[in-house]
Design a protein around this motif. Structure first.
Motif, PDB file in Angstrom:
ATOM      1  N   GLN A   1      20.444  84.691 -65.450  1.00 29.62           N
ATOM      2  CA  GLN A   1      19.879  85.151 -66.711  1.00 29.62           C
ATOM      3  C   GLN A   1      19.031  84.039 -67.327  1.00 29.62           C
ATOM      4  O   GLN A   1      19.470  82.872 -67.382  1.00 29.62           O
ATOM      5  N   ARG A   2      17.846  84.393 -67.790  1.00 27.98           N
ATOM      6  CA  ARG A   2      16.922  83.421 -68.364  1.00 27.98           C
ATOM      7  C   ARG A   2      16.667  83.741 -69.831  1.00 27.98           C
ATOM      8  O   ARG A   2      16.624  84.914 -70.239  1.00 27.98           O
TER       9      ARG A   2
ATOM     10  N   SER B   1      18.860  94.800 -61.388  1.00 32.62           N
ATOM     11  CA  SER B   1      18.703  94.276 -62.741  1.00 32.62           C
ATOM     12  C   SER B   1      19.776  94.862 -63.633  1.00 32.62           C
ATOM     13  O   SER B   1      20.308  95.950 -63.373  1.00 32.62           O
TER      14      SER B   1
ATOM     15  N   GLY C   1      14.843  84.500 -73.152  1.00 33.67           N
ATOM     16  CA  GLY C   1      13.607  85.199 -73.438  1.00 33.67           C
ATOM     17  C   GLY C   1      13.317  86.367 -72.525  1.00 33.67           C
ATOM     18  O   GLY C   1      12.313  87.062 -72.703  1.00 33.67           O
ATOM     19  N   VAL C   2      14.165  86.580 -71.515  1.00 34.41           N
ATOM     20  CA  VAL C   2      13.996  87.700 -70.579  1.00 34.41           C
ATOM     21  C   VAL C   2      15.089  88.715 -70.880  1.00 34.41           C
ATOM     22  O   VAL C   2      16.276  88.386 -70.887  1.00 34.41           O
ATOM     23  N   SER C   3      14.703  89.959 -71.134  1.00 31.39           N
ATOM     24  CA  SER C   3      15.663  90.965 -71.593  1.00 31.39           C
ATOM     25  C   SER C   3      16.690  91.345 -70.534  1.00 31.39           C
ATOM     26  O   SER C   3      17.845  91.631 -70.849  1.00 31.39           O
TER      27      SER C   3
ATOM     28  N   SER D   1      21.639  94.485 -67.934  1.00 34.30           N
ATOM     29  CA  SER D   1      21.707  93.856 -69.248  1.00 34.30           C
ATOM     30  C   SER D   1      23.138  93.399 -69.490  1.00 34.30           C
ATOM     31  O   SER D   1      24.099  94.020 -69.014  1.00 34.30           O
TER      32      SER D   1
ATOM     33  N   ALA E   1      18.806  90.595 -66.876  1.00 33.22           N
ATOM     34  CA  ALA E   1      19.262  89.618 -65.892  1.00 33.22           C
ATOM     35  C   ALA E   1      19.184  90.250 -64.497  1.00 33.22           C
ATOM     36  O   ALA E   1      18.990  91.462 -64.357  1.00 33.22           O
ATOM     37  N   THR E   2      19.323  89.432 -63.475  1.00 34.16           N
ATOM     38  CA  THR E   2      19.371  89.939 -62.102  1.00 34.16           C
ATOM     39  C   THR E   2      20.699  89.518 -61.464  1.00 34.16           C
ATOM     40  O   THR E   2      21.250  88.466 -61.784  1.00 34.16           O
TER      41      THR E   2
ATOM     42  N   SER F   1      18.048  77.191 -71.019  1.00 37.53           N
ATOM     43  CA  SER F   1      16.933  78.070 -70.671  1.00 37.53           C
ATOM     44  C   SER F   1      17.275  79.025 -69.535  1.00 37.53           C
ATOM     45  O   SER F   1      16.653  80.076 -69.390  1.00 37.53           O
ATOM     46  N   GLU F   2      18.275  78.679 -68.734  1.00 33.83           N
ATOM     47  CA  GLU F   2      18.658  79.526 -67.601  1.00 33.83           C
ATOM     48  C   GLU F   2      20.110  79.257 -67.243  1.00 33.83           C
ATOM     49  O   GLU F   2      20.577  78.110 -67.278  1.00 33.83           O
TER      50      GLU F   2
END
Length: 430
Positions: free
Chosen positions: A188-189, A247, A191-193, A249, A195-196, A142-143
């Motif tokens: 990166q998580r 942020s 379901g989240v488009s 991708s 990452a940070t 998940s993360e």
């Protein structure tokens, strides 16, 4: 001819030594990275001893007072090959790296003094770690958080030693450290488009002074007893740079594409190094055998103002090292056997690095990262007092307890030591 070759060599390697990645240890995350002991290949093969030892043709990176006994101009450079095996108690990984470990020149000044200068790496950063969190089904991730870093710190130094009395020599060394270190944390998580990523780019610089003394006294039966001490004065390494939070991708092949900058700020910190004291004693016969014992101690290092100092998973405590080693030469002037002229070296080293790490929350149970190594080596003589020196070291660092990582390593070191005519000696014409 030798002089011209090595002048070209130093021009080529002076830029490369500061840019190479010489560590793949996860412990290089902390402070300014995985630190190197400032010893020659000859010293490392004897467990790292050198504070009480001096020689008429060999360099000594431990005690500047040793250069008072230098009698030949000596050029030397060393290489290091490190094979590392990592074990976290469940998964094992291995790596291999080769790097230049030093380039130095030393020469006598008259009959009672000597000087040396050179370039050496101080530390190296080269880690890539990941931490995954499973979802509610305990199967899918998940993360995921990726930690990575690269860079390192090098130093240029100048040492001077002089004999102030028949049996007593004093010395001083001045150096300047410099380098760049980059650290980053990517999260990166599922379901989240986007990452940070937090990225820190820092510049490290600062100087230090080391004072040294050596005492040598001849006894009966050609025995020589020696003692030595060095005091590396406390100093600060200044850490400056910038940090960014943004942020991005990430594609399937790992490519990163920056999007929006969330925050940016300047870094201003310090790596505070307290006084380091090294004491040692030895006994031997010139060009025959030598046995030495050495102890080193330093109080806890303090760090402020940069990335890994904000992580409470680690701290620093007092560090110390004890080393025992020596060499043996069967017959240095043997004509019948080359191997009787070879120098055989051996040593053992036990070190408390001062690094304390807690591998689990809430960071209240710190475990010491200790280092133990056994070494041996050969000094293969060449013409005109020059030599090729090889060193082999087996060791382990760290532990699998408390969610830490144990490292088993094998270091192969190689150096070429070339002697030349004394620059300050007047040539005689028959």
């Amino acid at each position: 001819m030798i002089r011209n070759i090595l002048l070209v060599f130093i021009l080529i390697t002076s830029s490369a030594i500061t840019a190479q990645r010489t560590s793949s240890s996860p412990y290089s995350f902390f402070g300014i990275g995985d630190e190197f002991s400032p010893v020659t290949v000859e010293q490392s093969a004897m467990g790292g001893i050198g504070v009480a030892y001096s020689h008429y043709k060999y360099l000594n990176f431990t005690n500047p007072a040793a250069y008072a006994n230098l009698r030949y101009t000596t050029y030397s450079f060393g290489l290091l090959n490190n094979k590392l095996s990592l074990d976290n108690g469940g998964v094992k990984q291995s790596s291999n790296s080769t790097s230049l470990s030093y380039f130095a020149l030393a020469f006598p000044i008259g009959n009672k003094a000597g000087m040396s200068f050179g370039l050496q790496p101080v530390s190296s950063v080269g880690y890539s770690l990941s931490n995954s969190i499973l979802g509610d089904d305990n199967e899918t991730v998940s993360e995921i958080t990726l930690f990575s870093g690269e860079g390192g710190v090098s130093r240029i130094y100048s040492s001077f030693g002089i004999k102030v009395y028949k049996e007593l020599s004093l010395g001083i060394e001045v150096d300047y450290k410099f380098g760049n270190i980059d650290n980053s944390i990517l999260n990166q998580r599922a379901g989240v488009s986007l990452a940070t990523k937090y990225k820190e780019t820092t510049n490290v610089k600062g100087g230090s002074i080391t004072l040294g003394a050596q005492y040598k006294k001849a006894l009966k039966n050609n025995l020589i007893i020696s003692g030595g001490a060095t005091f590396k004065m406390g100093n600060d390494l200044k850490v400056t740079g910038d940090d960014y939070l943004y942020s991005l991708s990430v594609n399937n092949s790992g490519g990163e594409f920056g999007r929006d900058t969330i925050s940016q700020s300047e870094i201003s910190g310090n790596y505070k190094l307290p006084l380091k004291t090294t004491l040692g004693a030895g006994l031997g016969k010139d060009d025959k055998w030598y046995v030495g014992l050495e102890y080193e101690k330093q109080d806890a290092i303090e760090t402020t103002g940069f990335l890994n100092t904000t992580n409470s998973a680690y701290a620093y405590g007092e560090s110390n090292r004890i080393s025992l080693g020596g060499f043996y030469i069967p017959k240095i002037n043997s004509i019948s056997s080359y191997w009787e002229r070879v120098t055989y070296r051996v040593g053992v080293r036990l070190e408390k690095t001062g690094l304390l790490v807690d591998g689990s929350d809430p960071y209240t149970n710190y475990t010491a990262v200790d280092d133990f190594g056994i070494s041996f080596g050969l000094g293969l003589p060449l013409k005109q007092l020059s030599s090729v020196n090889m060193g082999f070291e087996f060791g382990k660092r760290g532990t699998t307890a408390n969610n830490l990582i144990k490292e088993n390593y094998f270091n192969f070191r190689l150096s070429l030591s070339l002697t030349d005519t004394n620059w300050f000696q007047k040539r005689k014409i028959d």
